[in-house]
Design a protein around this motif. Structure first.
Motif, short mmCIF file in Angstrom:
data_model
loop_
_atom_site.label_atom_id
_atom_site.label_comp_id
_atom_site.label_asym_id
_atom_site.label_seq_id
_atom_site.Cartn_x
_atom_site.Cartn_y
_atom_site.Cartn_z
N ASP A 99 0.86 -1.18 0.00
CA ASP A 99 0.00 0.00 0.00
C ASP A 99 0.90 1.23 0.00
OD1 ASP A 99 -1.88 1.94 0.24
OD2 ASP A 99 -2.69 1.27 2.16
N LEU A 100 1.21 1.71 -1.18
CA LEU A 100 2.17 2.81 -1.32
C LEU A 100 1.68 4.10 -0.69
CD1 LEU A 100 3.09 2.07 -5.03
CD2 LEU A 100 4.42 1.48 -3.00
N THR A 101 0.37 4.28 -0.59
CA THR A 101 -0.17 5.53 -0.05
C THR A 101 0.04 5.63 1.46
OG1 THR A 101 -2.34 4.45 -0.06
CG2 THR A 101 -1.86 5.97 -1.85
N GLU A 102 0.48 4.57 2.11
CA GLU A 102 0.78 4.65 3.54
C GLU A 102 2.03 5.50 3.78
OE1 GLU A 102 1.11 0.76 5.15
OE2 GLU A 102 -1.05 0.47 5.33
N SER A 103 2.94 5.49 2.82
CA SER A 103 4.16 6.27 2.98
C SER A 103 4.11 7.59 2.22
CB SER A 103 5.37 5.46 2.49
OG SER A 103 5.20 5.06 1.15
N THR A 104 3.37 7.63 1.12
CA THR A 104 3.22 8.87 0.36
C THR A 104 1.82 8.93 -0.23
OG1 THR A 104 3.97 10.11 -1.58
CG2 THR A 104 4.30 7.72 -1.62
N PRO A 105 1.03 9.92 0.18
CA PRO A 105 -0.36 9.98 -0.29
C PRO A 105 -0.48 10.19 -1.80
CG PRO A 105 0.06 11.63 1.43
CD PRO A 105 1.36 10.99 1.11
N ASP A 106 0.50 10.84 -2.41
CA ASP A 106 0.45 11.13 -3.83
C ASP A 106 1.37 10.16 -4.58
OD1 ASP A 106 0.45 12.17 -6.41
OD2 ASP A 106 0.32 14.24 -5.70
#
Length: 235
Positions: A99-106
């Motif tokens: 879940d990449l948005t856990e570290s960077t929302p964009d």
């Protein structure tokens, strides 16, 4: 020798229409055509928004199936082009199952090394995206099942975003998709990173009828937060 029956012309004249009768019939047909225009227009709008909702629901189901089959996270983004009266939808997935948005929302411009497009950008004309918390449509969102809608059930407006170049767009710049939902590897759906929710819902309305708040040309798309299954409701 053949003799013409003198009664034939009279008999034929009785079977023919006079010019006045023809004009009356033409006028009646024209009046009926004009009277049916509103109904035909409404039917066309209803068909348009129903067709859009069916396509959106189908793509949402594809996104859920992909997330489960590939054991990864999938993001579905929506963009409303208010200038050109169009709504665009795009689906992207994490390449490595995180879940990449856990570290960077964009997620930046996609596709990229971490995120792939799993469905081409699709654009729907003359359709407006309506938020779940739109009070003018609250009664429509209260269609069964409950609970009543509010912004907690809306598409994410922060915490998840990415940019995509839309094919055929008059602008060469990427479009930033910020209206978002996310499918998890277990098939559930979220509207904010790391947050479980009962459901996510939004509306689709014929843009032509946008000023008619009581219009039936609105559909509600509702996604169950636990199963990720999509249902479409009409008022």
């Amino acid at each position: 020798m053949y003799t013409m029956n003198s009664k034939t012309p009279l008999r034929l004249s009785r079977l023919a229409f006079s010019m006045v009768e023809l004009l009356v019939v033409i006028c009646l047909i024209a009046m009926l055509a004009v009277a049916s225009l509103p109904a035909l227009t409404s039917l066309n709008r209803s068909g348009l928004v129903t067709q859009t909702a069916t396509s959106v629901a189908s793509q949402l189901e594809q996104a859920r199936e992909y997330a489960v089959a590939q054991n990864t996270y999938v993001w579905v983004g929506f963009y409303q082009d208010t200038t050109n009266l169009k709504m665009s939808m795009v689906i992207a997935a994490s390449n490595d199952g995180t879940d990449l948005t856990e570290s960077t929302p964009d997620l930046g411009l996609i596709p990229n090394a971490s995120v792939s497009l799993i469905h081409r950008v699709e654009t729907f004309k003359q359709v407006e995206l309506k938020e779940a918390g739109d009070t003018s449509l609250r009664s429509l969102f209260d269609q069964p099942p409950n609970p009543a809608s509010n912004m907690e059930n809306a598409l994410c407006s922060n915490g998840m975003a990415f940019s995509v170049k839309i094919p055929g767009s008059t602008s060469t710049s990427p479009v930033r998709f910020t209206r978002m939902l996310q499918f998890t590897p277990n098939g559930g759906v979220r509207n904010q990173t790391g947050r479980a929710i009962n459901l996510v819902e939004f509306g689709l309305q014929s843009k032509v009828a946008a000023q008619d708040k009581s219009s039936r040309n609105v559909v509600v798309v509702r996604i169950n937060g636990f199963t990720g299954m999509t249902q479409v409701y009409r008022p």
